[in-house]
Design a protein around this motif. Structure first.
Motif, PDB file in Angstrom:
ATOM      1  N   SER A   7       0.845  -1.186   0.000  1.00  0.00           N
ATOM      2  CA  SER A   7       0.000   0.000   0.000  1.00  0.00           C
ATOM      3  C   SER A   7       0.881   1.238   0.000  1.00  0.00           C
ATOM      4  O   SER A   7       2.113   1.155   0.010  1.00  0.00           O
ATOM      5  CB  SER A   7      -0.923   0.002   1.235  1.00  0.00           C
ATOM      6  OG  SER A   7      -0.153   0.075   2.425  1.00  0.00           O
ATOM      7  N   VAL A   8       0.230   2.401   0.002  1.00  0.00           N
ATOM      8  CA  VAL A   8       0.942   3.681   0.064  1.00  0.00           C
ATOM      9  C   VAL A   8       0.431   4.428   1.302  1.00  0.00           C
ATOM     10  O   VAL A   8      -0.489   5.242   1.215  1.00  0.00           O
ATOM     11  CB  VAL A   8       0.722   4.509  -1.213  1.00  0.00           C
ATOM     12  CG1 VAL A   8       1.519   5.819  -1.158  1.00  0.00           C
ATOM     13  CG2 VAL A   8       1.112   3.714  -2.449  1.00  0.00           C
ATOM     14  N   PRO A   9       1.003   4.134   2.467  1.00  0.00           N
ATOM     15  CA  PRO A   9       0.504   4.747   3.705  1.00  0.00           C
ATOM     16  C   PRO A   9       0.471   6.274   3.669  1.00  0.00           C
ATOM     17  O   PRO A   9      -0.388   6.896   4.313  1.00  0.00           O
ATOM     18  CB  PRO A   9       1.486   4.239   4.770  1.00  0.00           C
ATOM     19  CG  PRO A   9       2.003   2.950   4.218  1.00  0.00           C
ATOM     20  CD  PRO A   9       2.070   3.159   2.731  1.00  0.00           C
ATOM     21  N   MET A  10       1.381   6.886   2.919  1.00  0.00           N
ATOM     22  CA  MET A  10       1.414   8.341   2.879  1.00  0.00           C
ATOM     23  C   MET A  10       0.166   8.943   2.263  1.00  0.00           C
ATOM     24  O   MET A  10      -0.115  10.135   2.442  1.00  0.00           O
ATOM     25  CB  MET A  10       2.649   8.824   2.106  1.00  0.00           C
ATOM     26  CG  MET A  10       2.674   8.424   0.651  1.00  0.00           C
ATOM     27  SD  MET A  10       3.943   9.276  -0.304  1.00  0.00           S
ATOM     28  CE  MET A  10       3.143  10.834  -0.604  1.00  0.00           C
ATOM     29  N   ASP A  11      -0.632   8.124   1.557  1.00  0.00           N
ATOM     30  CA  ASP A  11      -1.868   8.632   0.974  1.00  0.00           C
ATOM     31  C   ASP A  11      -2.832   9.143   2.032  1.00  0.00           C
ATOM     32  O   ASP A  11      -3.692   9.975   1.737  1.00  0.00           O
ATOM     33  CB  ASP A  11      -2.555   7.538   0.154  1.00  0.00           C
ATOM     34  CG  ASP A  11      -1.907   7.339  -1.211  1.00  0.00           C
ATOM     35  OD1 ASP A  11      -1.027   8.145  -1.566  1.00  0.00           O
ATOM     36  OD2 ASP A  11      -2.279   6.369  -1.906  1.00  0.00           O
ATOM     37  N   ARG A  12      -2.697   8.649   3.261  1.00  0.00           N
ATOM     38  CA  ARG A  12      -3.557   9.128   4.346  1.00  0.00           C
ATOM     39  C   ARG A  12      -3.069  10.461   4.906  1.00  0.00           C
ATOM     40  O   ARG A  12      -3.757  11.073   5.716  1.00  0.00           O
ATOM     41  CB  ARG A  12      -3.596   8.091   5.483  1.00  0.00           C
ATOM     42  CG  ARG A  12      -4.185   6.754   5.103  1.00  0.00           C
ATOM     43  CD  ARG A  12      -5.665   6.846   4.779  1.00  0.00           C
ATOM     44  NE  ARG A  12      -6.467   7.327   5.887  1.00  0.00           N
ATOM     45  CZ  ARG A  12      -6.972   6.533   6.834  1.00  0.00           C
ATOM     46  NH1 ARG A  12      -6.743   5.240   6.812  1.00  0.00           N
ATOM     47  NH2 ARG A  12      -7.714   7.040   7.794  1.00  0.00           N
ATOM     48  N   GLY A  13      -1.890  10.905   4.469  1.00  0.00           N
ATOM     49  CA  GLY A  13      -1.326  12.162   4.938  1.00  0.00           C
ATOM     50  C   GLY A  13      -0.397  11.957   6.116  1.00  0.00           C
ATOM     51  O   GLY A  13      -0.769  11.333   7.113  1.00  0.00           O
ATOM     52  N   ILE A  14       0.823  12.456   5.998  1.00  0.00           N
ATOM     53  CA  ILE A  14       1.816  12.378   7.074  1.00  0.00           C
ATOM     54  C   ILE A  14       2.337  13.787   7.341  1.00  0.00           C
ATOM     55  O   ILE A  14       2.942  14.402   6.463  1.00  0.00           O
ATOM     56  CB  ILE A  14       2.985  11.448   6.712  1.00  0.00           C
ATOM     57  CG1 ILE A  14       2.490  10.030   6.401  1.00  0.00           C
ATOM     58  CG2 ILE A  14       4.014  11.421   7.847  1.00  0.00           C
ATOM     59  CD1 ILE A  14       3.587   9.099   5.905  1.00  0.00           C
TER      60      ILE A  14
END
Length: 292
Positions: free
Chosen positions: A60-67
Motif C-alpha cells: 500500500s501507500v501509507p502516505m496517501d492518508r497524509g503524514i
C-alpha cells in the motif's frame, strides 16, 4: 543548521496537520541512558533515513492518508517538563483525529503519549510493548522516570493493561512482578519455536491499543545501533507478523519507535528503524484487511 526534515522527504511532501492521518513527533530525549549513549540523535537519524524510503511499502501507500511531521519537542529542563511537552503535543494531534507517531529518544518519551491518551475520557486502551527489556523497575539508578521504569509507570500511575513481546532481559524483581500481576506476553523463544497464540492478544484486552516499539526488541542483526542490544531478538518478518496480529481488529490510537542510538557508518540500523515506522503506518492503514 540543518533544515527540519519531513518524514519521507520528497516522497511524502509536507501535509497540513488537519488533513493528515499520521503526525510524526520527534522527541530527542536522552536523560537516563544507562549503557550506550546516543538516543538524542535517534529521531533525526530516522527522519534522515526516511528520505530513502519508497512511498509504496510493498502492499500500500501509507502516505496517501497524509503524514505531517511536527518540529521536535524541546528536551531541555526536567523530565517532567519534557513529558509535559510531549503530552501537550500528542494531545493536539489527538484533537485533530490523527494518530501520533513518536520518534525517540529514550523510552521514557512513551509516558508523555500515554498520559495524553489517558486524559481523554473516551480512550480505554492497552499497551502492546515490543522490547528486549521489561522496563518494569520501580526505580533505576535513583530515577523513577528512567527508561527502565516506563512500563512500571504505565501500570502503577496510569493503570493500563500491558502485553509484552520480545522481552528477554529483566531483573528478578521484574520477573516476580510479571508473575504476581499476571502480565501477559510472548517471548522471542516462543516466536522462534512457532508457539504463537491465535489470537495473539488475550481475551478481554482492550480494542484500542498503543504500540510502543523499542528497537532493541528486534535482534541486533536487524538493528544494532541501540544503547542496550540483546542477542536472541525478534527477526524482521516475525516482527511484522506480530504487529499485524496485534493491530488486526483493533484501533491503534498511537505508536512510537524508540531507543535508536545511531552509530556513524551504520546506515542499515537507521534505515531499518525508518522502515519500521512506515511499516506500522501501512499495517494501520490496512487494519481492516483479514490476516493471510
Amino acid at each position: 543548521m540543518k533544515p527540519v526534515l519531513n518524514f519521507l522527504g520528497e516522497e511524502g511532501p509536507e501535509t497540513r496537520p488537519d488533513r493528515s492521518f499520521f503526525h510524526v513527533i520527534p522527541v530527542p530525549m536522552e536523560t537516563s541512558v544507562s549503557y550506550g549513549p546516543g538516543t538524542a540523535a535517534g529521531p533525526g537519524a530516522i527522519l534522515e533515513a526516511s528520505q530513502q524510503l519508497e512511498a509504496w511499502d510493498g502492499e500500500s501507500v501509507p502516505m496517501d492518508r497524509g503524514i505531517h511531521t511536527t518540529p521536535a519537542v524541546g528536551c531541555s529542563g526536567s523530565t517532567e517538563e519534557i513529558l509535559s511537552r510531549v503530552e501537550s503535543r500528542v494531545s493536539r494531534s489527538l484533537s485533530m483525529g490523527a494518530v501520533p507517531v513518536l520518534l525517540g529518544g529514550e523510552h521514557t518519551v512513551t509516558l508523555g503519549a500515554l498520559r495524553a491518551l489517558k486524559a481523554r475520557e473516551d480512550q480505554d486502551f492497552g499497551i502492546v510493548q515490543f522490547d528486549a527489556h521489561a522496563d518494569l523497575r520501580e526505580t533505576y539508578q535513583g530515577d523513577r522516570f528512567s527508561h527502565a521504569c516506563v512500563m512500571r509507570r504505565a501500570l502503577d500511575d496510569l493503570d493500563l493493561p500491558l502485553f509484552q513481546i520480545g522481552v528477554r532481559a529483566l531483573s528478578y524483581g521484574e520477573h516476580e512482578l510479571r508473575r504476581e500481576r499476571n502480565i501477559p506476553g510472548l517471548g522471542p523463544g516462543a516466536v522462534h519455536r512457532g508457539e504463537i497464540p491465535d489470537p495473539l492478544l488475550p481475551p478481554g484486552f482492550p480494542k484500542n491499543i498503543y504500540i510502543s516499539f523499542d528497537v532493541d526488541g528486534l535482534d541486533p542483526s536487524v538493528i544494532r545501533a541501540t544503547g542496550t542490544p540483546v542477542p536472541g531478538g525478534i527477526g524482521w518478518y516475525d516482527a511484522l507478523m506480530l504487529l499485524e496480529k496485534s493491530i488486526f481488529g483493533r484501533q491503534v490510537k498511537g505508536f512510537d519507535v524508540v531507543e535508536l542510538a545511531p552509530v556513524p557508518g551504520d546506515h542499515a540500523s537507521d534505515f531499518a528503524a525508518a522502515r519500521l515506522v512506515y511499516a506500522v503506518m501501512g499495517l494501520i492503514r490496512r487494519k481492516s484487511r483479514p490476516l493471510v
